[in-house]
Write a protein that holds these residues in place. Structure first.
Motif, PDB file in Angstrom:
ATOM      1  N   ALA A 233       0.833  -1.205   0.000  1.00 48.51           N
ATOM      2  CA  ALA A 233       0.000   0.000   0.000  1.00 48.51           C
ATOM      3  C   ALA A 233       0.870   1.259   0.000  1.00 48.51           C
ATOM      4  N   ILE A 234       1.900   1.219   0.804  1.00 43.73           N
ATOM      5  CA  ILE A 234       2.790   2.396   0.855  1.00 43.73           C
ATOM      6  C   ILE A 234       3.514   2.560  -0.464  1.00 43.73           C
TER       7      ILE A 234
ATOM      8  N   ILE B 140      10.062  10.967 -13.859  1.00 46.68           N
ATOM      9  CA  ILE B 140      10.266   9.744 -13.074  1.00 46.68           C
ATOM     10  C   ILE B 140       9.557   8.607 -13.806  1.00 46.68           C
ATOM     11  N   LEU B 141      10.367   7.652 -14.244  1.00 41.45           N
ATOM     12  CA  LEU B 141       9.815   6.547 -15.030  1.00 41.45           C
ATOM     13  C   LEU B 141       9.270   5.437 -14.137  1.00 41.45           C
ATOM     14  N   ALA B 142       9.992   5.116 -13.072  1.00 39.87           N
ATOM     15  CA  ALA B 142       9.538   3.997 -12.226  1.00 39.87           C
ATOM     16  C   ALA B 142      10.167   4.119 -10.865  1.00 39.87           C
TER      17      ALA B 142
ATOM     18  N   ARG C 298       1.868   6.249  -7.174  1.00 41.43           N
ATOM     19  CA  ARG C 298       0.842   7.150  -7.675  1.00 41.43           C
ATOM     20  C   ARG C 298       1.302   8.614  -7.596  1.00 41.43           C
ATOM     21  N   THR C 299       2.106   8.890  -6.606  1.00 38.80           N
ATOM     22  CA  THR C 299       2.523  10.291  -6.410  1.00 38.80           C
ATOM     23  C   THR C 299       3.634  10.689  -7.380  1.00 38.80           C
ATOM     24  N   TYR C 300       4.543   9.787  -7.683  1.00 46.21           N
ATOM     25  CA  TYR C 300       5.751  10.200  -8.405  1.00 46.21           C
ATOM     26  C   TYR C 300       5.903   9.615  -9.801  1.00 46.21           C
TER      27      TYR C 300
ATOM     28  N   THR D 207      11.590  18.952  -6.729  1.00 47.31           N
ATOM     29  CA  THR D 207      10.634  20.033  -6.502  1.00 47.31           C
ATOM     30  C   THR D 207       9.767  20.164  -7.733  1.00 47.31           C
ATOM     31  N   GLU D 208       8.518  20.563  -7.520  1.00 44.95           N
ATOM     32  CA  GLU D 208       7.602  20.685  -8.648  1.00 44.95           C
ATOM     33  C   GLU D 208       7.931  21.890  -9.511  1.00 44.95           C
TER      34      GLU D 208
END
Length: 579
Positions: free
Chosen positions: A22-23, A76-78, A29-31, A128-129
């Motif tokens: 889950a973590i 970020i690919l994976a 999902r975030t990156y 950073t975004e």
């Protein structure tokens, strides 16, 4: 069957080891497939970020060029969760070579992921975004500060110096620090200028305050002057009436002065014109007064010259009076002599008078000789001559100066000229006493001076240039005597110089007798003079050497002895005595 189930369980447990699914899905999902900006550079294919405890430290950068720089945008690919690491596969937006950012933990990852806060902090320090440009600038600034701090810490550890020392050493190379220093200098300059302006403003303020005080004092003084002036105006208006009265009186006095001035002009034979102003008339009188003063000065000078002439005449009169008295006394004596000669007892009286006259002459000579004295002024030797200057006095009255110049030595048959000069002085008869005047009168109006030079040795011949040695000399006069001195022998002599005066009775009064040594210079004397400075011991040594040389020459000449065979035979019977 059991074995297969066990294998499936082991594989399942191995697949779910570490962070829970889950973590992991949450982070994916975030990156995943998300474009972010890097806050750290990536130098190689695998960039390590070590997470120790709650802190994250990137791997030390190599010397190669970075693949991705700080601020570059990557995708970020994976994400791959391992046993003790988490891998982020990234690639550039524009198709650059992919790379991996590996977050390495200091222990194995657990299911509930207790290192999540440290991992999130490491992600925040890595990505950073970049929603704003300030975020990118902040990322670059943060990385630069971090690297700078690492560099400072490394230099301090390698050099053993303090962090402050390293920062001060590196500060001079930072443009911002240099700008700050320049700003500080500019601020100091501006501060100094501001201080100077403030000082000038304060000085100007003080000056204006002092001027204000002066103006106030001047205003008060002017007020006082105005009040005093008003009082004077009031008093002047009162005095104006009195002045008009005084003016009338002055006009009357002016008319009186004009009449007196007219009378004075008439008395001085000046042109009288009452229509002229009084100033011009007074000017004419001043010119006449100056002329009278000049005439008075001229008359005063003439009076002074006449007075000096009268004084000279009085002095001459006194001198002539004394001479008249002396002549009267002489006439009285002469009259007594004539009466005696005209008496009956002629023979005895004449003898008495002759004896008396001779006695008086001798007394005059003795008195004159006692009153005459001399004083040596100078004696010196120069060019083979002896020069002497002698002052001649009659008591305290200077009669003159005798200068003689005689040779000191003469060689045989050598002749030299000797000289003597007498220069007489002027006598002030006003200051002369009666006794001194009598002595001067006994010597005659003009001095008769005789100078003789003689030699007691016959080898020296002295011939005067003139026949008579006596010469008459007046006051401020000069007389000269010259002699030719010839040496005919080898003996020394002492020349005798005699100076005498001849009185009015033609008697000689001796004044001076001097002797001058004249050496007869010969070869022997010259040798003796040369050898005279030699000491006695040295002279004895030289004499001994001379005698030794003479003895050596004498021993060299032996007498010629005859041959033994030619000697005469001794007589027979002669027996030689033996000792």
């Amino acid at each position: 069957m059991c074995a297969s189930v066990l294998c499936v369980l082991l594989c399942a447990s191995a697949g779910f080891a570490g962070v829970s699914r889950a973590i992991q899905d949450e982070y994916r999902r975030t990156y995943e497939n998300k474009a972010l900006f890097l806050k750290i550079p990536v130098f190689s294919e695998k960039q390590m970020v070590f997470i120790i405890g709650r802190s994250a430290r990137p791997e030390l950068p190599p010397t190669s060029t970075a693949r991705f720089k700080v601020g570059d945008q990557v995708r970020i690919l994976a994400l791959d969760f391992g046993k003790d690491e988490i891998r982020f596969k990234v690639s550039g937006i524009q198709g650059a070579v992919p790379a991996e950012i590996i977050f390495k933990f200091d222990g194995d990852l657990l299911d509930h992921f207790p290192n999540r806060q440290a991992f999130d902090a490491a992600l925040a320090a890595t990505f950073t975004e970049g929603l704003k440009y300030s975020d990118l600038d902040e990322a670059k600034r943060g990385y630069a500060e971090q690297e700078f701090e690492n560099i400072v810490r490394g230099i301090a550890s390698t050099t053993g110096a303090s962090r402050e020392f390293v920062l001060k050493s590196m500060a001079g190379r930072l443009p911002a620090y240099q700008d700050a220093l320049r700003d500080i200098e500019n601020l100091k300059t501006r501060s100094q200028e501001t201080t100077n302006q403030l000082t000038q403003a304060q000085a100007e303020n003080r000056r204006q305050e002092s001027e204000l005080k002066q103006q106030q004092a001047e205003l008060a003084r002017l007020k006082n002057l105005n009040a005093g002036l008003q009082e004077k105006i009031d008093s002047s208006s009162a005095q104006l009436g009195r002045v008009s009265d005084e003016l009338k009186a002055a006009r009357g006095a002016t008319q009186t002065y004009q009449s007196q001035l007219t009378n004075l002009q008439r008395s001085l034979n000046l042109k009288v014109d009452e229509n002229r102003d009084m100033a011009s008339q007074i000017g004419d009188l001043a010119q006449v007064t100056k002329k009278l003063q000049k005439d008075n000065e001229a008359l005063t000078g003439q009076n002074t010259s006449l007075r000096s002439t009268v004084e000279n005449l009085e002095n001459n009169s006194k001198r002539l009076t004394g001479e008249v008295d002396d002549l009267k006394a002489a006439n009285g004596k002469m009259r007594e002599t004539i009466e005696t000669l005209s008496s009956k007892e002629d023979s005895l009286a004449r003898q008495y008078l002759q004896v008396k006259k001779t006695k008086e002459n001798l007394e005059d000579i003795t008195h004159s000789a006692e009153s005459l004295n001399t004083q040596i002024v100078e004696e010196k030797s120069e060019g083979g001559f002896r020069i002497s200057k002698i002052r001649l006095y009659l008591r305290n009255i200077a009669l003159g100066t005798l200068e003689s110049r005689l040779p000191e030595y003469l060689t045989p048959n050598q002749s030299q000229v000797g000289e003597a000069h007498l220069v007489t002085e002027s006598i002030d008869y006003v200051r002369v006493s009666p006794e001194e005047r009598q002595l001067l009168r006994s010597l005659g109006e003009r001095l008769k001076v005789g100078v003789k030079l003689s030699s007691p040795e016959s080898s020296f011949e002295v011939k005067p240039e003139k026949d008579g040695p006596v010469q008459e000399i007046g006051e401020r006069d000069r007389a000269t005597w010259r002699w030719s001195i010839l040496n005919r022998g080898t003996q020394d002599t002492r020349l005798q110089l005699n100076l005498y005066l001849v009185n009015k009775n033609s008697d000689a009064v001796p004044v001076l007798k001097e002797e001058h040594l004249v050496l007869s210079s010969s070869v022997v004397r010259q040798v003796r003079n040369y050898l005279q400075p030699i000491p006695m011991g040295l002279g004895a040594l030289i004499g001994f050497l001379l005698f030794a040389i003479v003895g050596a020459f004498r021993r060299g000449k032996k007498p010629h002895l005859p041959h033994p065979a030619a000697r005469p035979s001794e007589p027979s019977g002669y027996v030689q005595k033996q000792l």
